[in-house]
Motif scaffolding. Structure first.
Motif, PDB file in Angstrom:
ATOM      1  N   GLY A 135      -5.151  42.461  85.679  1.00 14.69           N
ATOM      2  CA  GLY A 135      -5.786  41.429  84.865  1.00 14.69           C
ATOM      3  C   GLY A 135      -5.469  41.593  83.389  1.00 14.69           C
ATOM      4  O   GLY A 135      -5.221  40.602  82.679  1.00 14.69           O
ATOM      5  N   VAL A 136      -5.461  42.833  82.918  1.00 17.37           N
ATOM      6  CA  VAL A 136      -5.095  43.094  81.514  1.00 17.37           C
ATOM      7  C   VAL A 136      -3.670  42.628  81.238  1.00 17.37           C
ATOM      8  O   VAL A 136      -3.389  41.999  80.206  1.00 17.37           O
ATOM      9  CB  VAL A 136      -5.240  44.594  81.188  1.00 17.37           C
ATOM     10  N   ALA A 137      -2.754  42.937  82.156  1.00 16.45           N
ATOM     11  CA  ALA A 137      -1.359  42.526  81.973  1.00 16.45           C
ATOM     12  C   ALA A 137      -1.244  41.004  81.937  1.00 16.45           C
ATOM     13  O   ALA A 137      -0.447  40.452  81.166  1.00 16.45           O
ATOM     14  CB  ALA A 137      -0.493  43.088  83.100  1.00 16.45           C
ATOM     15  N   MET A 138      -2.069  40.312  82.738  1.00 12.34           N
ATOM     16  CA  MET A 138      -2.039  38.847  82.749  1.00 12.34           C
ATOM     17  C   MET A 138      -2.529  38.274  81.414  1.00 12.34           C
ATOM     18  O   MET A 138      -2.017  37.264  80.932  1.00 12.34           O
ATOM     19  CB  MET A 138      -2.901  38.319  83.897  1.00 12.34           C
ATOM     20  N   VAL A 139      -3.525  38.934  80.824  1.00 16.62           N
ATOM     21  CA  VAL A 139      -4.071  38.456  79.551  1.00 16.62           C
ATOM     22  C   VAL A 139      -3.156  38.820  78.389  1.00 16.62           C
ATOM     23  O   VAL A 139      -2.866  38.004  77.508  1.00 16.62           O
ATOM     24  CB  VAL A 139      -5.487  39.023  79.320  1.00 16.62           C
ATOM     25  N   ALA A 140      -2.686  40.085  78.384  1.00 13.97           N
ATOM     26  CA  ALA A 140      -1.845  40.547  77.274  1.00 13.97           C
ATOM     27  C   ALA A 140      -0.438  39.960  77.361  1.00 13.97           C
ATOM     28  O   ALA A 140       0.200  39.690  76.336  1.00 13.97           O
ATOM     29  CB  ALA A 140      -1.787  42.067  77.265  1.00 13.97           C
ATOM     30  N   ARG A 141       0.086  39.824  78.580  1.00 19.09           N
ATOM     31  CA  ARG A 141       1.398  39.241  78.864  1.00 19.09           C
ATOM     32  C   ARG A 141       2.523  39.839  78.016  1.00 19.09           C
ATOM     33  O   ARG A 141       3.215  39.116  77.276  1.00 19.09           O
ATOM     34  CB  ARG A 141       1.377  37.717  78.679  1.00 19.09           C
ATOM     35  N   ASP A 275      -4.981  33.391  80.986  1.00 19.42           N
ATOM     36  CA  ASP A 275      -6.064  34.210  80.434  1.00 19.42           C
ATOM     37  C   ASP A 275      -7.294  34.144  81.336  1.00 19.42           C
ATOM     38  O   ASP A 275      -7.926  35.166  81.629  1.00 19.42           O
ATOM     39  CB  ASP A 275      -6.448  33.724  79.024  1.00 19.42           C
ATOM     40  N   VAL A 276      -7.634  32.934  81.768  1.00 22.44           N
ATOM     41  CA  VAL A 276      -8.785  32.751  82.649  1.00 22.44           C
ATOM     42  C   VAL A 276      -8.548  33.467  83.976  1.00 22.44           C
ATOM     43  O   VAL A 276      -9.437  34.141  84.510  1.00 22.44           O
ATOM     44  CB  VAL A 276      -9.059  31.252  82.880  1.00 22.44           C
ATOM     45  N   ALA A 277      -7.335  33.334  84.512  1.00 19.71           N
ATOM     46  CA  ALA A 277      -7.009  34.013  85.767  1.00 19.71           C
ATOM     47  C   ALA A 277      -7.100  35.527  85.604  1.00 19.71           C
ATOM     48  O   ALA A 277      -7.599  36.235  86.483  1.00 19.71           O
ATOM     49  CB  ALA A 277      -5.608  33.602  86.230  1.00 19.71           C
ATOM     50  N   GLY A 278      -6.626  36.038  84.466  1.00 21.98           N
ATOM     51  CA  GLY A 278      -6.724  37.475  84.205  1.00 21.98           C
ATOM     52  C   GLY A 278      -8.158  37.943  84.139  1.00 21.98           C
ATOM     53  O   GLY A 278      -8.503  39.021  84.641  1.00 21.98           O
TER      54      GLY A 278
END
Length: 312
Positions: A135-141, A275-278
């Protein structure tokens, strides 16, 4: 009435702590980040010391455990958490910062396992931990070509803030000082403010001369000191006594909603779908890690809800 009061206070705390991310972002337009954090805790310390002195008998540290607790709180939970968070928010939105800070309950589990090696993660718990970092990787990308590039620095600093408060929370539990919670918060604010000023003075990029005491900047500062810090912690300890530590951790997952909405309304920020998915993935990881504790804590609430359903 007691349950309704707890629900109202829970939403109030989530709103105050969630909108604090927006206030930080707004105040960064007027103050250097670490100095901004230091000024916040200058005001909060005055308010909390006064409150603790009036409301508590045991508000002054007396034992070695008390002093160690205050040092850990002041260094990790106040100074380092806020230094990393305020600097990190110069490069991410309010909502993203709130989502990344939501990793702190998951990171607390990691640190608990490090300090209590006899407690092992189960397969499901390990999956929950991995989901948190996904989830962090999805938000930070971070980009695959340069995952440690400049665009990853700001979310990385916010994640360090989450790690600081998580480590501090675990260490405070192990130290087990006897000072009242109000006294602990008050004096840790004093220590944290002093350390934040020291850090700010040591940074060549920061100067008190750069502070702009504009109406918006002062409003953000007062909001953070009075509402997010002083009133927020009073509500937090009230809820902690009523709900317990597991349920109160859920505030971390309600706060991003208020952070995103307030950031959109006040600062024209937006959250992307990823971000929401993360956020959903991080929350799922938390549920898997804390599934047994959540089931124990929430089962009385679910039983009462079922009793209100038709035919029950």
């Amino acid at each position: 009435m007691s349950e309704r009061r707890s629900a109202v206070l829970f939403v109030l705390l989530a709103a105050v702590w969630g909108t604090s991310f927006m206030a930080i972002k707004a105040g960064l337009e007027a103050f250097p980040p670490v100095l901004f954090a230091a000024l916040r805790y200058d005001l909060a310390a005055v308010l909390m010391v006064g409150y603790a002195a009036v409301t508590c008998d045991y508000w002054l540290p007396r034992t070695r455990a008390d002093w160690l607790t205050l040092v850990v709180e002041g260094v990790l939970i106040i100074a380092l958490y806020n230094a990393f968070l305020f600097v990190g928010e110069t490069g991410v939105t309010s909502g993203v910062a709130a989502i990344l800070v939501g990793m702190s309950p998951i990171l607390s589990t990691v640190f608990s396992r490090l300090f209590l090696p006899d407690q092992r993660l189960t397969v499901v718990g390990t999956i929950g931990l991995l989901l948190g970092f996904v989830g962090v990787a999805m938000v930070a990308r971070p980009t695959s070509s340069n995952p440690l590039g400049s665009e990853a620095v700001w979310p990385g600093l916010v994640l360090l803030a989450a790690a600081s408060v998580a480590l501090g929370s675990v260490l405070v539990q192990r130290l087990d000082g006897d000072i009242s919670p109000e006294g602990m918060v008050a004096w840790s604010n004093v220590i944290g403010a002093a350390l934040l000023h020291t850090i700010s003075l040591g940074l060549p990029s920061e100067s008190f001369a750069d502070a702009q005491f504009s109406l918006a900047g002062v409003a953000a500062l007062v909001y953070l000191a009075v509402f997010a810090s002083a009133i927020g912690y009073v509500v937090y300890f009230d809820l902690l006594a009523r709900l317990g530590a597991i349920e109160i951790n859920l505030v971390s997952y309600a706060a991003p909603i208020f952070a995103a909405v307030s950031g959109w309304l006040a600062l024209d920020e937006t959250l992307e779908l990823l971000d929401v998915a993360g956020f959903v993935v991080i929350f799922t990881g938390f549920v898997l890690l804390k599934r047994h504790a959540l089931a124990t804590e929430l089962s009385p609430v679910l039983d009462r809800v079922e009793g209100l359903l038709p035919g029950r």
